[in-house]
Structures are given as structure tokens and as C-alpha cells.
Scaffold this motif. Structure first.
Motif, PDB file in Angstrom:
ATOM      1  N   LYS A 164      31.335  26.364 -62.286  1.00  0.00           N
ATOM      2  CA  LYS A 164      32.012  27.438 -61.559  1.00  0.00           C
ATOM      3  C   LYS A 164      31.775  28.774 -62.270  1.00  0.00           C
ATOM      4  N   VAL A 165      31.902  29.839 -61.491  1.00  0.00           N
ATOM      5  CA  VAL A 165      31.938  31.181 -62.082  1.00  0.00           C
ATOM      6  C   VAL A 165      33.397  31.436 -62.445  1.00  0.00           C
ATOM      7  N   VAL A 166      33.631  31.832 -63.690  1.00  0.00           N
ATOM      8  CA  VAL A 166      35.007  32.018 -64.169  1.00  0.00           C
ATOM      9  C   VAL A 166      35.228  33.459 -64.604  1.00  0.00           C
ATOM     10  N   LEU A 167      36.338  34.010 -64.148  1.00  0.00           N
ATOM     11  CA  LEU A 167      36.760  35.321 -64.651  1.00  0.00           C
ATOM     12  C   LEU A 167      37.883  35.041 -65.642  1.00  0.00           C
ATOM     13  N   LEU A 168      37.586  35.205 -66.915  1.00  0.00           N
ATOM     14  CA  LEU A 168      38.562  34.953 -67.974  1.00  0.00           C
ATOM     15  C   LEU A 168      39.183  36.288 -68.350  1.00  0.00           C
ATOM     16  N   ASN A 169      40.453  36.457 -67.986  1.00  0.00           N
ATOM     17  CA  ASN A 169      41.110  37.761 -68.134  1.00  0.00           C
ATOM     18  C   ASN A 169      42.220  37.706 -69.189  1.00  0.00           C
ATOM     19  N   PHE A 170      42.063  38.502 -70.248  1.00  0.00           N
ATOM     20  CA  PHE A 170      43.113  38.639 -71.260  1.00  0.00           C
ATOM     21  C   PHE A 170      44.034  39.775 -70.813  1.00  0.00           C
ATOM     22  N   LYS A 194      31.454  43.063 -57.211  1.00  0.00           N
ATOM     23  CA  LYS A 194      29.983  43.074 -57.227  1.00  0.00           C
ATOM     24  C   LYS A 194      29.456  42.027 -58.219  1.00  0.00           C
ATOM     25  N   ASP A 195      30.068  42.017 -59.395  1.00  0.00           N
ATOM     26  CA  ASP A 195      29.623  41.079 -60.432  1.00  0.00           C
ATOM     27  C   ASP A 195      29.890  39.628 -60.030  1.00  0.00           C
ATOM     28  N   ILE A 196      31.061  39.398 -59.458  1.00  0.00           N
ATOM     29  CA  ILE A 196      31.403  38.026 -59.056  1.00  0.00           C
ATOM     30  C   ILE A 196      30.430  37.544 -57.978  1.00  0.00           C
ATOM     31  N   GLU A 197      30.221  38.389 -56.987  1.00  0.00           N
ATOM     32  CA  GLU A 197      29.319  38.007 -55.891  1.00  0.00           C
ATOM     33  C   GLU A 197      27.908  37.790 -56.412  1.00  0.00           C
ATOM     34  N   HIS A 198      27.519  38.636 -57.347  1.00  0.00           N
ATOM     35  CA  HIS A 198      26.195  38.480 -57.945  1.00  0.00           C
ATOM     36  C   HIS A 198      26.080  37.111 -58.619  1.00  0.00           C
ATOM     37  N   LEU A 199      27.081  36.768 -59.409  1.00  0.00           N
ATOM     38  CA  LEU A 199      27.022  35.494 -60.139  1.00  0.00           C
ATOM     39  C   LEU A 199      27.128  34.298 -59.194  1.00  0.00           C
ATOM     40  N   LEU A 200      27.929  34.435 -58.174  1.00  0.00           N
ATOM     41  CA  LEU A 200      28.038  33.332 -57.212  1.00  0.00           C
ATOM     42  C   LEU A 200      26.735  33.178 -56.441  1.00  0.00           C
ATOM     43  N   GLY A 201      26.185  34.312 -56.056  1.00  0.00           N
ATOM     44  CA  GLY A 201      24.970  34.295 -55.251  1.00  0.00           C
ATOM     45  C   GLY A 201      23.749  33.912 -56.026  1.00  0.00           C
ATOM     46  N   SER A 202      23.718  34.332 -57.276  1.00  0.00           N
ATOM     47  CA  SER A 202      22.510  34.098 -58.063  1.00  0.00           C
ATOM     48  C   SER A 202      22.548  32.764 -58.776  1.00  0.00           C
ATOM     49  N   ALA A 203      23.650  32.060 -58.624  1.00  0.00           N
ATOM     50  CA  ALA A 203      23.785  30.813 -59.375  1.00  0.00           C
ATOM     51  C   ALA A 203      22.700  29.819 -59.025  1.00  0.00           C
ATOM     52  N   LYS A 258      41.516  33.798 -53.992  1.00  0.00           N
ATOM     53  CA  LYS A 258      41.682  33.324 -52.615  1.00  0.00           C
ATOM     54  C   LYS A 258      40.333  33.349 -51.863  1.00  0.00           C
ATOM     55  N   ASN A 259      39.605  34.446 -52.015  1.00  0.00           N
ATOM     56  CA  ASN A 259      38.371  34.626 -51.237  1.00  0.00           C
ATOM     57  C   ASN A 259      37.177  33.827 -51.745  1.00  0.00           C
ATOM     58  N   TYR A 260      37.123  33.611 -53.062  1.00  0.00           N
ATOM     59  CA  TYR A 260      35.910  33.006 -53.625  1.00  0.00           C
ATOM     60  C   TYR A 260      36.114  31.587 -54.157  1.00  0.00           C
ATOM     61  N   ARG A 261      37.340  31.089 -54.088  1.00  0.00           N
ATOM     62  CA  ARG A 261      37.622  29.757 -54.650  1.00  0.00           C
ATOM     63  C   ARG A 261      36.673  28.697 -54.090  1.00  0.00           C
ATOM     64  N   ASP A 262      36.489  28.736 -52.788  1.00  0.00           N
ATOM     65  CA  ASP A 262      35.656  27.725 -52.142  1.00  0.00           C
ATOM     66  C   ASP A 262      34.172  27.866 -52.467  1.00  0.00           C
ATOM     67  N   LYS A 263      33.821  29.003 -53.010  1.00  0.00           N
ATOM     68  CA  LYS A 263      32.405  29.210 -53.366  1.00  0.00           C
ATOM     69  C   LYS A 263      32.133  28.822 -54.819  1.00  0.00           C
ATOM     70  N   GLY A 264      33.165  28.323 -55.488  1.00  0.00           N
ATOM     71  CA  GLY A 264      32.970  27.908 -56.879  1.00  0.00           C
ATOM     72  C   GLY A 264      33.363  28.981 -57.864  1.00  0.00           C
ATOM     73  N   PHE A 265      34.494  29.587 -57.607  1.00  0.00           N
ATOM     74  CA  PHE A 265      34.965  30.662 -58.487  1.00  0.00           C
ATOM     75  C   PHE A 265      36.407  30.381 -58.906  1.00  0.00           C
ATOM     76  N   ALA A 266      36.740  30.782 -60.115  1.00  0.00           N
ATOM     77  CA  ALA A 266      38.130  30.621 -60.582  1.00  0.00           C
ATOM     78  C   ALA A 266      38.489  31.749 -61.538  1.00  0.00           C
ATOM     79  N   VAL A 267      39.735  32.169 -61.459  1.00  0.00           N
ATOM     80  CA  VAL A 267      40.259  33.143 -62.426  1.00  0.00           C
ATOM     81  C   VAL A 267      41.123  32.377 -63.417  1.00  0.00           C
TER      82      VAL A 267
END
Lengths: 151, 236
Positions: B101-107, B206-215, B127-136
Motif C-alpha cells: 500500500k501507499v502510506v501517508l505516515l503523519n506525525f 498530487k503525490d499520493i495519486e502519483h504513487l498510486l498511479g505509478s505503483a 476515504k477516497n483512496y482506500r480502495d486503491k491501496g492507500f492508508a493514512v
């Protein structure tokens, strides 16, 4: 030779605290008469572009500016913070109660009549939490030391 | 008149120890904030001129602008340090659970205004990207832990996993000198970008979509850079 020259040209290298966001300037040694209320002013200097929450922040989650003293047997009559500024930042819906730039905090001490005469060191700790317009820094404490001559 | 400034943060264990505890040797693409430049960690005698120049420049910079690092080419990404934490339900999890998954790790912290501005964005991303393999993953750096974080989460309706960070983890991630600090981790568990301070929602998106798309491309050709190499800007 080279390191010495470096420190000569850039003395701040010896004192990394000059890079800090906030400095507290302790007052010079002072006289304090027993039984008389004596105000002591601390000068705080905050670097440009930063703010700290006031002693009464607008939001319950914000960490207030706090000054505590270890001064026994002296007693503390009051600690007076300056009037805060209400500043609006892009990250906050409401204006925040903050201090910026230079400001003073006044503490009124009283030495009871039976206080032993002579020199005494009072120590304090100022807890603050600073932010810029885009980031916040963890809460920290600045130590303060005052030498008083009780007579 | 002595000017006393406390360089320590011994009261704040989540943010590490005295002085320059952080970031002196991190390979995550973030530079240490001058706040923590300590002689112990930066032996000035080893490279006096370079150190003098760097510190003098930093001393003159009283304001730290936000730092948005571009997505690094896949070949230049470093593995995200592993960690195991407990979430608000008391469930242990580790970063490896998110491999693929693409992960956004936020401190973040409840006392950090800029962090709280970002939270609704992250809720939307989850909510929008969970199904595409994304998690915060939100890592709170509040000293008081769940005592202050749980009430805040209840109010803000956070839909992603939150854990309380610790000093060791923060050190592994370069010290986390200021908040918010976010790491975008690719599907292979590698750090693709670091955002220090508040950056725009659009930049994150932009970064999330890039990583999801380019995966997919990345998985097929793991050593081919996705975008030209760009140096990660320093915190200050």
C-alpha cells in the motif's frame, strides 16, 4: 589554529543557544529588602516569524506559557504576563492568543521578615510551545536564575 | 546579564534527548533543524569551515519555511524504518502490515495548529483512496498520550489509524523536529517523499495519486526512476 580562527570569526558557534527560537534574559543581581514586595522583570525574546501561546491560550489543546519559581523562603505575590496579541494564522479558524517578538514577564517576590540575610539564588523555569506559520515545535523549558541580596 | 536558553527537552521524551539528538545521520532525506544543533552530535573540530558556514547561515535564518520534498525516483528511496505501535483500540500493528500500500505516515500533536488543519484532508484521502491501496497512519507526539488524543479523535471523526509515537520511532524517522512532518511511503515500503511543516492539500493529493498511479510501473521496472532526481529540501 583553524578551529580557533573559526570560533573567533563566528562566536555563535560556541553558543548554540543563539540559534534558538526563544531566549529569556535573567536580570542582574538585585537587592531585596525583607518584608517589601520586589518586582523582578524577565525579558523574553522570540525570533521573528515565531509565536508562543500566551498564558491563557484560546484553545484548550494549546500549551500555555508558564513560569514557575523555586524561591523558598521567598513568597510570590504575583506573576504578570503582558497583554497577549490576538493573531490570525492560516492554520486556525479563530485568532490565537499569542506573544511575538520581545516581551516582559514581571514576578513580585516578598522576603518574609525572618528570611536569613545575604545572597540567595532563585531559579525559575519557563515552559513554552512555539510555532511558525506552518509548523509547531515541541514544548520546551528555559531556565532562569536570579541572584538576590536579601537585607 | 546572562541569556539563558534551554536547549534541552528532557521534559519531552517523545522528542528525544538533549541538544542535537536528531537527524545527524539520518538517511531519510530530511535535515536536522538548527534548534537541535548540538556540539556533541556535530563535532565542530572535524570540519570547522563547513560547520561554521552551515551554522552561520542557519543562525541568520530565524524562520523555518515549510519543506515539500518532491517524489524521489524509486531507485533513490530508502526503506521506511520498521515500527510496532498500538492503535486507539489497543491493537498492535506494524508498518510491514501495510506492504503493498501507499502510506501517508503523519506525525502530529493535538497542540499543533497546522497539524489539525491537515487532518480533514487526510480523512478525505483515506476515504477516497482506500480502495486503491492507500492508508493514512497518524502518529501523535502528545506527551499525555491517549488521555488527550482520544477525546480529540472522538471530536474530529478521524477515519484512519492513529497511534502514539515514541522517542525511538521519532529518532528512526530523522528526529521529527517539528510538526506536522509526513512521510509518503510507496508500495514497496520505501520513503518516496517527506513533507515538513504545512504544505497544501493539492501537493499531498498530487503525490499520493502519483504513487498510486505509478505503483504498477514501479513494480514492473523497479529500478527505473519515475521522475527526474530532485534533492530533498532541508527543514531549514
Amino acid at each position: 589554529m583553524l578551529p580557533s580562527l573559526t570560533f573567533l570569526l563566528f562566536p555563535q558557534l560556541l553558543f548554540p543557544q543563539f540559534n534558538s527560537i526563544l531566549t529569556v534574559q535573567s536580570p542582574p543581581p538585585m537587592a531585596m529588602k525583607t518584608g517589601v514586595e520586589t518586582p523582578v522583570k524577565l525579558h523574553v525574546k522570540l525570533n521573528s516569524g515565531y509565536h508562543v501561546n500566551s498564558d491563557k491560550p484560546a484553545d484548550e489543546y494549546l500549551i500555555p506559557l508558564k513560569l514557575t519559581w523555586t524561591a523558598e523562603p521567598l513568597t510570590i505575590s504575583s506573576i504578570t504576563f503582558p497583554e497577549p496579541k490576538m493573531e490570525k494564522y492560516s492554520f486556525s479558524e479563530k485568532p490565537l492568543s499569542v506573544y511575538t517578538g520581545d516581551f516582559d514577564i514581571v514576578t513580585k517576590f516578598r522576603a518574609p521578615a525572618n528570611t536569613p540575610k545575604g545572597e540567595k539564588t532563585i531559579t525559575g523555569k519557563m515552559r513554552y510551545q512555539a510555532c511558525s506559520t506552518t509548523a509547531c515545535y515541541p514544548p520546551r523549558s528555559a531556565d532562569v536564575k536570579i541572584i538576590v541580596n536579601i537585607y | 546579564m546572562p541569556a539563558l536558553t534551554d536547549m534541552t527537552n528532557s521534559h519531552f521524551p517523545l522528542f528525544g534527548g538533549n541538544g542535537g539528538g536528531a537527524g545527524s545521520s539520518n538517511n531519510l532525506g530530511i535535515a536536522p533543524f538548527p534548534y537541535r544543533l548540538g556540539i556533541r552530535r556535530y563535532p565542530l573540530t572535524r570540519a570547522p569551515f563547513a560547520t561554521a558556514l552551515a551554522l552561520t547561515i542557519l543562525a541568520g535564518c530565524s524562520y523555518a519555511p515549510p519543506s515539500r520534498a518532491a517524489i524521489k525516483p524509486a531507485a533513490k528511496r530508502n526503506p521506511a524504518p520498521a515500527f510496532t505501535l498500538k492503535d486507539s483500540q489497543g491493537t498492535s500493528f506494524n508498518l510491514a502490515d501495510y506492504k503493498g500500500k501507499v502510506v501517508l505516515l503523519n506525525f502530529w500533536a493535538t497542540w499543533c495548529g497546522p497539524c489539525k488543519l491537515e487532518i480533514p484532508w487526510f480523512v478525505e484521502f483515506e476515504k477516497n483512496y482506500r480502495d486503491k491501496g492507500f492508508a493514512v497512519l497518524g502518529i501523535s507526539m502528545d506527551e499525555e498520550g491517549w488521555e488527550v488524543v482520544k477525546p480529540y479523535l472522538d471530536r474530529s471523526k478521524v477515519n484512519y489509524r492513529i497511534a502514539i509515537g515514541n522517542d525511538m520511532m521519532a529518532q528512526q524517522y530523522g528526529g521529527v523536529e517539528s510538526l506536522p512532518t509526513s512521510f509518503l511511503i510507496d508500495r514497496n515500503g520505501k520513503i518516496a517523499a517527506v513533507h515538513v511543516g504545512l504544505v497544501s492539500k493539492g501537493d499531498y493529493q498530487k503525490d499520493i495519486e502519483h504513487l498510486l498511479g505509478s505503483a504498477k510501473q514501479s513494480a514492473a521496472k523497479p529500478h527505473v526512476p519515475i521522475v527526474p532526481a530532485t534533492a530533498v529540501p532541508a527543514v531549514q
